[in-house]
Design a protein around this motif. Structure first.
Motif, PDB file in Angstrom:
ATOM      1  N   MET A  59      -9.690  -6.179  -7.216  1.00 35.91           N
ATOM      2  CA  MET A  59     -10.283  -7.290  -6.468  1.00 35.91           C
ATOM      3  C   MET A  59      -9.319  -7.855  -5.430  1.00 35.91           C
ATOM      4  O   MET A  59      -9.494  -8.978  -4.941  1.00 35.91           O
ATOM      5  CB  MET A  59     -10.718  -8.412  -7.425  1.00 35.91           C
ATOM      6  N   THR A  60      -8.278  -7.101  -5.077  1.00 35.19           N
ATOM      7  CA  THR A  60      -7.313  -7.561  -4.075  1.00 35.19           C
ATOM      8  C   THR A  60      -7.253  -6.565  -2.929  1.00 35.19           C
ATOM      9  O   THR A  60      -7.276  -5.347  -3.144  1.00 35.19           O
ATOM     10  CB  THR A  60      -5.901  -7.710  -4.667  1.00 35.19           C
ATOM     11  N   SER A  61      -7.168  -7.059  -1.719  1.00 28.66           N
ATOM     12  CA  SER A  61      -7.053  -6.169  -0.561  1.00 28.66           C
ATOM     13  C   SER A  61      -5.711  -5.448  -0.557  1.00 28.66           C
ATOM     14  O   SER A  61      -5.598  -4.343  -0.024  1.00 28.66           O
ATOM     15  CB  SER A  61      -7.235  -6.968   0.732  1.00 28.66           C
ATOM     16  N   GLU A  62      -4.685  -6.085  -1.182  1.00 29.13           N
ATOM     17  CA  GLU A  62      -3.363  -5.445  -1.221  1.00 29.13           C
ATOM     18  C   GLU A  62      -3.429  -4.100  -1.936  1.00 29.13           C
ATOM     19  O   GLU A  62      -2.829  -3.111  -1.485  1.00 29.13           O
ATOM     20  CB  GLU A  62      -2.341  -6.356  -1.923  1.00 29.13           C
ATOM     21  N   TYR A  63      -4.172  -4.060  -3.044  1.00 26.81           N
ATOM     22  CA  TYR A  63      -4.287  -2.806  -3.797  1.00 26.81           C
ATOM     23  C   TYR A  63      -4.921  -1.726  -2.928  1.00 26.81           C
ATOM     24  O   TYR A  63      -4.420  -0.600  -2.827  1.00 26.81           O
ATOM     25  CB  TYR A  63      -5.114  -3.009  -5.060  1.00 26.81           C
ATOM     26  N   TRP A  64      -6.027  -2.041  -2.291  1.00 31.14           N
ATOM     27  CA  TRP A  64      -6.761  -1.047  -1.514  1.00 31.14           C
ATOM     28  C   TRP A  64      -5.976  -0.601  -0.292  1.00 31.14           C
ATOM     29  O   TRP A  64      -6.012   0.580   0.083  1.00 31.14           O
ATOM     30  CB  TRP A  64      -8.130  -1.602  -1.121  1.00 31.14           C
ATOM     31  N   ARG A  65      -5.245  -1.526   0.334  1.00 24.68           N
ATOM     32  CA  ARG A  65      -4.430  -1.131   1.485  1.00 24.68           C
ATOM     33  C   ARG A  65      -3.274  -0.231   1.051  1.00 24.68           C
ATOM     34  O   ARG A  65      -2.882   0.684   1.782  1.00 24.68           O
ATOM     35  CB  ARG A  65      -3.913  -2.369   2.228  1.00 24.68           C
ATOM     36  N   ARG A  66      -2.738  -0.489  -0.130  1.00 25.92           N
ATOM     37  CA  ARG A  66      -1.645   0.364  -0.633  1.00 25.92           C
ATOM     38  C   ARG A  66      -2.147   1.784  -0.881  1.00 25.92           C
ATOM     39  O   ARG A  66      -1.511   2.763  -0.473  1.00 25.92           O
ATOM     40  CB  ARG A  66      -1.049  -0.217  -1.917  1.00 25.92           C
ATOM     41  N   VAL A  67      -3.293   1.911  -1.544  1.00 29.39           N
ATOM     42  CA  VAL A  67      -3.852   3.242  -1.789  1.00 29.39           C
ATOM     43  C   VAL A  67      -4.219   3.899  -0.465  1.00 29.39           C
ATOM     44  O   VAL A  67      -4.011   5.103  -0.273  1.00 29.39           O
ATOM     45  CB  VAL A  67      -5.083   3.150  -2.713  1.00 29.39           C
ATOM     46  N   GLN A  68      -4.753   3.114   0.460  1.00 26.32           N
ATOM     47  CA  GLN A  68      -5.110   3.631   1.784  1.00 26.32           C
ATOM     48  C   GLN A  68      -3.869   4.196   2.486  1.00 26.32           C
ATOM     49  O   GLN A  68      -3.926   5.262   3.116  1.00 26.32           O
ATOM     50  CB  GLN A  68      -5.731   2.509   2.604  1.00 26.32           C
ATOM     51  N   LYS A  69      -2.764   3.506   2.350  1.00 23.53           N
ATOM     52  CA  LYS A  69      -1.521   3.968   2.974  1.00 23.53           C
ATOM     53  C   LYS A  69      -1.050   5.272   2.348  1.00 23.53           C
ATOM     54  O   LYS A  69      -0.614   6.196   3.046  1.00 23.53           O
ATOM     55  CB  LYS A  69      -0.440   2.886   2.826  1.00 23.53           C
TER      56      LYS A  69
END
Length: 596
Positions: free
Chosen positions: A538-548
């Motif tokens: 539920m955090t954008s930080e998690y998704w941006r990390r995986v995206q990176k």
């Protein structure tokens, strides 16, 4: 040239096209060992995609060659009968005769645009009964059981050679020795009559598997040595698996296809079926990458089941989909999915987009979390076995895809997928707190692993997930999936202004993970459970990390068996290492892919 001579020539031409295709397939497959040894994981993914795509290319070439030689629609039925007979003669002693039959069927299907299924001109039924065991010596190695366990392992690794060093060969041989002695009693070890291993090494992802069995008077056990490589491309033994469940999970329907080179696929599949009798033969062909022939075997299996059953096709249980109409035969283990003619207002997509999304999943690493689907055209159902309610709904929602021809319902285009319990129904009906907690944990893990495979699931409502009888959660709704790079993960702006959200500019690619908790699962206890176990979703930080990570092309390793089966390679944990034992705990039964 006489009609008979021309039929023989065309049969030879189709046979030549098939042989060329299989050589192409085998060349890609044989390259798996070098890719494994060198750690070329991106190349492995590319090879997997290429191997899936070559069938259609070979088929197109074969059909074009046929049209160059004859005017197909001027040929009468006797010509097509003669063509099939000539082809049957050519494959009589062919080591891949069953795959050749499927290739021939594909050619004839293209010529007649799949308008009819006629065993007089196609191999709807196989040309002969396959007798397993005739070529058994060509697909297995047998190892001496009169030696010590350690000597047997040495013999195995003298046979299966890799062009890279072991990380620690002495340690790994001891792991294997200890694991087998913990699995079998002294009396059982003394009674072993044979140790067989398939000659083919099974490559997938970042792992390789040596697969065989141990034969004793009272039982036969799977015998699987799982191998991986470290960051320095040194080989290590990760596990010894002797449980049928573990082997079955490795061959699961939500995993990518193996690279396992053989010239005798029928014999190889027959051997695997003896190890996993609960698996359907068509599932095993598909697991080896022969998905077209798997579809053929499925259809034959389907016809047999229809002859032995009398229940009716009906609408599948669960919430109606906005894009797909789904139905099933209660006594059969698959569901049939048809794209609807019109979608709900909330679905800003087209039919072509949905087909493309299913193709994307087929070409992706499904990491054990996305169900494999198989596409059919002009699939026929006996009309008297179709429940009136189902027929009415099909005609209302999928009219462009369905028609009635005599006593048959014909569906122009559909997908077939393994049947699972919809997760929303499971959560409504299950009363065991431990199973409910496991299901929620599995849901979060499933979403994360799909993301790490570079797929954003899109619509993550729990109704779009299924749960297997082993408690594993699988995603199966693909119309809104996309690559991770195609989404912009944003935070919801913090503001004291109650109208701030109303003026928030949102692009079509924007996603706000903070909102996920409101719609993935409905009931508050399940929401709290998901947040407690997988709150980072539920955090954008998690998704941006995986995206990176995925943007760099980083390939994760998803191990399909439990952590408890794995050997500990770290010296400070050796004392805690527990090689495979004869009894499985409840936790072991759950296979939560471990990243390494």
């Amino acid at each position: 040239m006489t009609e008979h001579a021309q039929a023989k020539k065309m049969a030879y031409q189709i046979m030549t096209s098939f042989d060329k295709n299989y050589r192409w397939f085998s060349r890609i497959t044989r390259g798996a060992q070098e890719r494994f040894e060198k750690g070329h994981w991106r190349d492995a993914l590319a090879a997997s995609k290429e191997r899936i795509s070559i069938y259609e290319q070979s088929l197109a070439d074969a059909v074009a060659d046929l049209y160059e030689q004859i005017i197909v629609h001027q040929k009468d039925v006797e010509f097509w009968h003669a063509l099939k007979a000539a082809f049957a003669n050519l494959i009589e002693s062919h080591p891949q005769y069953e795959l050749a039959e499927t290739f021939y069927n594909s050619v004839i299907g293209k010529v007649f645009r799949h308008r009819s299924i006629d065993n007089n001109i196609m191999f709807v039924l196989p040309s002969r009964c396959f007798l397993p065991g005739q070529d058994r010596a060509k697909v297995i190695h047998s190892f001496d059981t009169k030696t010590t366990v350690a000597e047997m392992y040495e013999a195995i690794f003298a046979c299966y050679r890799f062009n890279i060093p072991f990380e620690d060969r002495t340690r790994d041989m001891q792991f294997l020795d200890d694991a087998l002695r913990n699995r079998l009693t002294k009396q059982e070890l003394g009674s072993v009559s044979a140790v067989e291993m398939l000659k083919s090494v099974f490559y997938r992802g970042k792992a390789a598997y040596l697969i065989g069995r141990i034969k004793m008077p009272e039982q036969t056990l799977p015998f699987v040595i799982a191998l991986q490589t470290n960051d320095s491309n040194a080989l290590f033994v990760d596990a010894l698996l002797t449980d049928r469940h573990d082997l079955s999970v490795i061959f699961g329907f939500a995993r990518s296809y193996f690279m396992a080179d053989t010239q005798y696929p029928g014999e190889l599949v027959a051997y695997l079926h003896e190890l996993m009798p609960n698996k359907k033969v068509f599932e095993l062909y598909i697991a080896l990458g022969h998905y077209k022939h798997g579809k053929t075997v499925f259809y034959r299996n389907f016809l047999q089941h229809m002859d032995k059953s009398d229940d009716a096709f009906e609408i599948a249980p669960g919430i109606r989909g906005l894009v797909m109409m789904v139905f099933h035969l209660p006594s059969y283990g698959v569901v049939f999915k048809i794209i609807k003619d019109e979608f709900a207002e909330s679905k800003k997509i087209t039919r072509e987009h949905v087909i493309d999304r299913y193709r994307l999943v087929k070409m992706s690493d499904r990491v054990g979390r996305m169900a494999d689907t198989h596409e059919y055209v002009n699939f026929r159902f006996p009309l008297h076995r179709v429940h009136p309610d189902l027929l009415a709904e099909l005609q209302e929602t999928c009219a462009s895809s369905v028609s009635i021809s005599g006593d048959e319902l014909v569906i122009k285009h559909l997908y077939i997928e393994r049947k699972m319990t919809p997760l929303n129904l499971f959560l409504q009906q299950e009363t065991d707190p431990q199973k409910l907690e496991n299901a929620i944990d599995e849901l979060g893990t499933c979403i994360k692993q799909i993301a790490m495979a570079n797929i954003f699931p899109g619509d993550m409502l729990h109704k779009n997930f299924g749960i297997t009888r082993h408690g594993r959660v699988i995603f199966y709704d693909y119309d809104e999936i996309c690559l991770m790079s195609e989404r912009n993960f944003r935070d919801i702006p913090k503001s004291d202004d109650p109208y701030a959200l109303d003026t928030l500019s949102v692009a079509p690619s924007d996603v706000f993970p903070e909102q996920f908790e409101h719609f993935i699962v409905g009931k508050r206890p399940f929401k709290e459970m998901l947040k407690a176990k997988h709150g980072d979703l539920m955090t954008s930080e998690y998704w941006r990390r995986v995206q990176k990570e995925t943007s760099k092309g980083e390939i994760h390793n998803f191990t399909p068996y439990p952590q408890s089966r794995r050997f500990s390679r770290h010296p400070d944990r050796l004392a805690q290492s527990t090689p495979a034992t004869s009894a499985s705990t409840n936790n072991d039964a759950k296979t939560s892919d471990e990243l390494s």
